[in-house]
Design a protein around this motif. Structure first.
Motif, PDB file in Angstrom:
ATOM      1  N   GLY A  18      -4.355   0.526   0.129  1.00 30.39           N
ATOM      2  CA  GLY A  18      -3.066   1.172   0.375  1.00 30.39           C
ATOM      3  C   GLY A  18      -2.426   0.807   1.691  1.00 30.39           C
ATOM      4  O   GLY A  18      -1.266   1.153   1.928  1.00 30.39           O
ATOM      5  N   GLU A  19      -3.152   0.132   2.582  1.00 33.66           N
ATOM      6  CA  GLU A  19      -2.603  -0.070   3.931  1.00 33.66           C
ATOM      7  C   GLU A  19      -3.017  -1.423   4.500  1.00 33.66           C
ATOM      8  O   GLU A  19      -3.953  -2.058   4.028  1.00 33.66           O
ATOM      9  CB  GLU A  19      -3.064   1.062   4.849  1.00 33.66           C
ATOM     10  N   GLY A  20      -2.249  -1.823   5.516  1.00 31.36           N
ATOM     11  CA  GLY A  20      -2.575  -3.056   6.218  1.00 31.36           C
ATOM     12  C   GLY A  20      -2.171  -4.305   5.458  1.00 31.36           C
ATOM     13  O   GLY A  20      -1.415  -4.270   4.478  1.00 31.36           O
ATOM     14  N   TYR A  21      -2.692  -5.426   5.895  1.00 32.27           N
ATOM     15  CA  TYR A  21      -2.302  -6.746   5.364  1.00 32.27           C
ATOM     16  C   TYR A  21      -2.613  -6.873   3.877  1.00 32.27           C
ATOM     17  O   TYR A  21      -1.874  -7.510   3.130  1.00 32.27           O
ATOM     18  CB  TYR A  21      -3.055  -7.826   6.163  1.00 32.27           C
ATOM     19  N   ASN A  22      -3.716  -6.287   3.439  1.00 31.24           N
ATOM     20  CA  ASN A  22      -4.144  -6.425   2.034  1.00 31.24           C
ATOM     21  C   ASN A  22      -3.595  -5.330   1.123  1.00 31.24           C
ATOM     22  O   ASN A  22      -4.158  -5.105   0.043  1.00 31.24           O
ATOM     23  CB  ASN A  22      -5.677  -6.449   1.959  1.00 31.24           C
ATOM     24  N   THR A  23      -2.510  -4.677   1.529  1.00 29.21           N
ATOM     25  CA  THR A  23      -1.899  -3.648   0.682  1.00 29.21           C
ATOM     26  C   THR A  23      -1.668  -4.193  -0.728  1.00 29.21           C
ATOM     27  O   THR A  23      -1.112  -5.273  -0.892  1.00 29.21           O
ATOM     28  CB  THR A  23      -0.558  -3.188   1.296  1.00 29.21           C
ATOM     29  N   GLY A  24      -2.118  -3.434  -1.711  1.00 29.55           N
ATOM     30  CA  GLY A  24      -1.914  -3.835  -3.107  1.00 29.55           C
ATOM     31  C   GLY A  24      -3.100  -4.558  -3.714  1.00 29.55           C
ATOM     32  O   GLY A  24      -3.146  -4.740  -4.939  1.00 29.55           O
ATOM     33  N   LYS A 158      -5.095 -11.639  13.851  1.00 27.40           N
ATOM     34  CA  LYS A 158      -3.964 -12.334  13.209  1.00 27.40           C
ATOM     35  C   LYS A 158      -2.781 -11.390  13.059  1.00 27.40           C
ATOM     36  O   LYS A 158      -1.633 -11.806  13.085  1.00 27.40           O
ATOM     37  CB  LYS A 158      -4.383 -12.848  11.827  1.00 27.40           C
ATOM     38  N   ASN A 159      -3.060 -10.110  12.861  1.00 29.61           N
ATOM     39  CA  ASN A 159      -1.993  -9.124  12.673  1.00 29.61           C
ATOM     40  C   ASN A 159      -2.335  -7.826  13.384  1.00 29.61           C
ATOM     41  O   ASN A 159      -3.496  -7.406  13.395  1.00 29.61           O
ATOM     42  CB  ASN A 159      -1.796  -8.843  11.177  1.00 29.61           C
ATOM     43  N   TYR A 160      -1.276  -7.218  13.922  1.00 29.29           N
ATOM     44  CA  TYR A 160      -1.426  -5.942  14.637  1.00 29.29           C
ATOM     45  C   TYR A 160      -0.517  -4.909  13.959  1.00 29.29           C
ATOM     46  O   TYR A 160       0.667  -5.186  13.719  1.00 29.29           O
ATOM     47  CB  TYR A 160      -1.015  -6.094  16.105  1.00 29.29           C
ATOM     48  N   TYR A 161      -1.082  -3.745  13.681  1.00 29.68           N
ATOM     49  CA  TYR A 161      -0.322  -2.699  12.996  1.00 29.68           C
ATOM     50  C   TYR A 161      -0.415  -1.368  13.732  1.00 29.68           C
ATOM     51  O   TYR A 161      -1.468  -1.035  14.294  1.00 29.68           O
ATOM     52  CB  TYR A 161      -0.885  -2.454  11.589  1.00 29.68           C
ATOM     53  N   LEU A 162       0.667  -0.599  13.642  1.00 32.94           N
ATOM     54  CA  LEU A 162       0.619   0.820  13.982  1.00 32.94           C
ATOM     55  C   LEU A 162       0.719   1.598  12.675  1.00 32.94           C
ATOM     56  O   LEU A 162       1.528   1.266  11.802  1.00 32.94           O
ATOM     57  CB  LEU A 162       1.779   1.228  14.880  1.00 32.94           C
ATOM     58  N   SER A 163      -0.077   2.631  12.559  1.00 34.80           N
ATOM     59  CA  SER A 163      -0.096   3.439  11.349  1.00 34.80           C
ATOM     60  C   SER A 163       0.172   4.890  11.720  1.00 34.80           C
ATOM     61  O   SER A 163      -0.456   5.420  12.643  1.00 34.80           O
ATOM     62  CB  SER A 163      -1.481   3.303  10.707  1.00 34.80           C
ATOM     63  N   PRO A 164       1.089   5.559  11.027  1.00 35.03           N
ATOM     64  CA  PRO A 164       1.319   6.973  11.333  1.00 35.03           C
ATOM     65  C   PRO A 164       0.060   7.799  11.144  1.00 35.03           C
ATOM     66  O   PRO A 164      -0.764   7.507  10.289  1.00 35.03           O
ATOM     67  CB  PRO A 164       2.394   7.379  10.318  1.00 35.03           C
ATOM     68  N   CYS A 165      -0.047   8.840  11.963  1.00 28.18           N
ATOM     69  CA  CYS A 165      -1.156   9.781  11.844  1.00 28.18           C
ATOM     70  C   CYS A 165      -0.736  10.890  10.874  1.00 28.18           C
ATOM     71  O   CYS A 165       0.383  11.399  10.970  1.00 28.18           O
ATOM     72  CB  CYS A 165      -1.454  10.380  13.218  1.00 28.18           C
ATOM     73  N   GLN A 198       0.170   4.483   4.928  1.00 25.86           N
ATOM     74  CA  GLN A 198      -0.902   4.793   3.965  1.00 25.86           C
ATOM     75  C   GLN A 198      -0.240   5.050   2.611  1.00 25.86           C
ATOM     76  O   GLN A 198      -0.089   6.187   2.167  1.00 25.86           O
ATOM     77  CB  GLN A 198      -1.706   5.997   4.441  1.00 25.86           C
ATOM     78  N   THR A 199       0.149   3.944   1.970  1.00 22.84           N
ATOM     79  CA  THR A 199       0.957   4.063   0.754  1.00 22.84           C
ATOM     80  C   THR A 199       0.201   4.753  -0.383  1.00 22.84           C
ATOM     81  O   THR A 199       0.813   5.363  -1.252  1.00 22.84           O
ATOM     82  CB  THR A 199       1.437   2.674   0.284  1.00 22.84           C
ATOM     83  N   HIS A 200      -1.120   4.678  -0.353  1.00 21.83           N
ATOM     84  CA  HIS A 200      -1.893   5.361  -1.398  1.00 21.83           C
ATOM     85  C   HIS A 200      -1.651   6.865  -1.349  1.00 21.83           C
ATOM     86  O   HIS A 200      -1.624   7.536  -2.375  1.00 21.83           O
ATOM     87  CB  HIS A 200      -3.385   5.034  -1.262  1.00 21.83           C
ATOM     88  N   LYS A 201      -1.458   7.390  -0.121  1.00 23.85           N
ATOM     89  CA  LYS A 201      -1.162   8.829  -0.001  1.00 23.85           C
ATOM     90  C   LYS A 201       0.252   9.125  -0.488  1.00 23.85           C
ATOM     91  O   LYS A 201       0.506  10.157  -1.123  1.00 23.85           O
ATOM     92  CB  LYS A 201      -1.312   9.278   1.446  1.00 23.85           C
ATOM     93  N   LEU A 202       1.175   8.212  -0.210  1.00 24.98           N
ATOM     94  CA  LEU A 202       2.559   8.442  -0.596  1.00 24.98           C
ATOM     95  C   LEU A 202       2.714   8.474  -2.123  1.00 24.98           C
ATOM     96  O   LEU A 202       3.564   9.186  -2.655  1.00 24.98           O
ATOM     97  CB  LEU A 202       3.469   7.352  -0.007  1.00 24.98           C
ATOM     98  N   ILE A 203       1.912   7.666  -2.835  1.00 27.87           N
ATOM     99  CA  ILE A 203       2.060   7.635  -4.299  1.00 27.87           C
ATOM    100  C   ILE A 203       0.965   8.419  -5.014  1.00 27.87           C
ATOM    101  O   ILE A 203       0.905   8.431  -6.234  1.00 27.87           O
ATOM    102  CB  ILE A 203       2.115   6.179  -4.835  1.00 27.87           C
TER     103      ILE A 203
END
Ligand code: SF4
Length: 206
Positions: A18-24, A158-165, A198-203
């Protein structure tokens, strides 16, 4: 390997990352119990685990369609005999991604490292932890600017992310966007921070 070797397992299930570079990415989630940190907002019941043998784990994993495994927790790197299990999964030709807080060394044979150092423990990260990863993903827990700069200088990724808490169903998305804007408006800094939701939580999937 010894198929009777025991592991602390919270859950094993198939879903999409659900999150990060490998979303999906379709993947089997292999979640281990216990952690070497205790974040106030942790959303994982890492203390509620069962003891499964390697045989149990392999039987369950091979029932699923996915050929990707996300090794997560809790904290997977503190598990006794984790290297043996990973070597076995690699021999079965799985693509192995790990999610770790990054304080302990990564087992050999991992294909993708996502690390999520925690700001509340920044004093520890000053002196300990891994220095390379595919992905850094930081949860926004207060003002992250200084911590992000420290992590940039310490962990090559390779990639930097911020994720909401997320706390009690509420995600600090607007605050996360503002902090992304501040980080990405620095002049002469080549590192671009991206948004990871965290798209898994959103859906509403696991
Ligand atoms: S490091 Fe991760 S699993 Fe461990 S307490 Fe913090 S959020 Fe939870």
């Amino acid at each position: 390997m010894n198929l009777e070797t025991k592991y602390r397992i919270v859950e094993i299930f198939e879903s999409m990352q659900g999150e990060g570079y490998n979303t999906g990415m379709l993947a089997i989630f292999l979640r281990f119990g216990k952690c070497n940190l205790a974040c106030a907002w942790c959303d994982t019941p890492y203390q509620k685990f069962s003891i499964l043998t390697a045989r149990d784990i392999l039987q369950k994993i091979t029932q699923y369609q996915a050929k990707n495994i996300i090794i997560t927790g809790g904290e997977p790197t503190i598990q006794p005999d984790i290297q043996t299990l990973i070597t076995e999964l690699k021999q079965l030709h799985y693509y192995l991604a790990i999610e770790t807080n990054g304080l302990k060394p990564i087992p050999k044979g991992i294909d993708y490292i996502a690390t999520s150092p925690k700001k509340a423990y920044q004093a520890i990260y000053h002196t300990k932890g891994i220095t390379e990863a595919d992905e850094v993903r930081l949860v926004v827990d207060g003002d992250m600017f200084e911590f992000c700069q420290m992590i940039e200088s310490k962990i090559q990724a390779k990639n930097y992310y911020l994720s909401p808490c997320e706390i009690n169903g509420q995600m600090n998305i607007q605050e996360t966007m503002q902090q992304l804007g501040k980080l990405n408006s620095r002049t002469n800094n080549p590192i671009h921070w991206n948004l990871s939701l965290q798209t898994h939580k959103l859906i509403g999937i696991r």
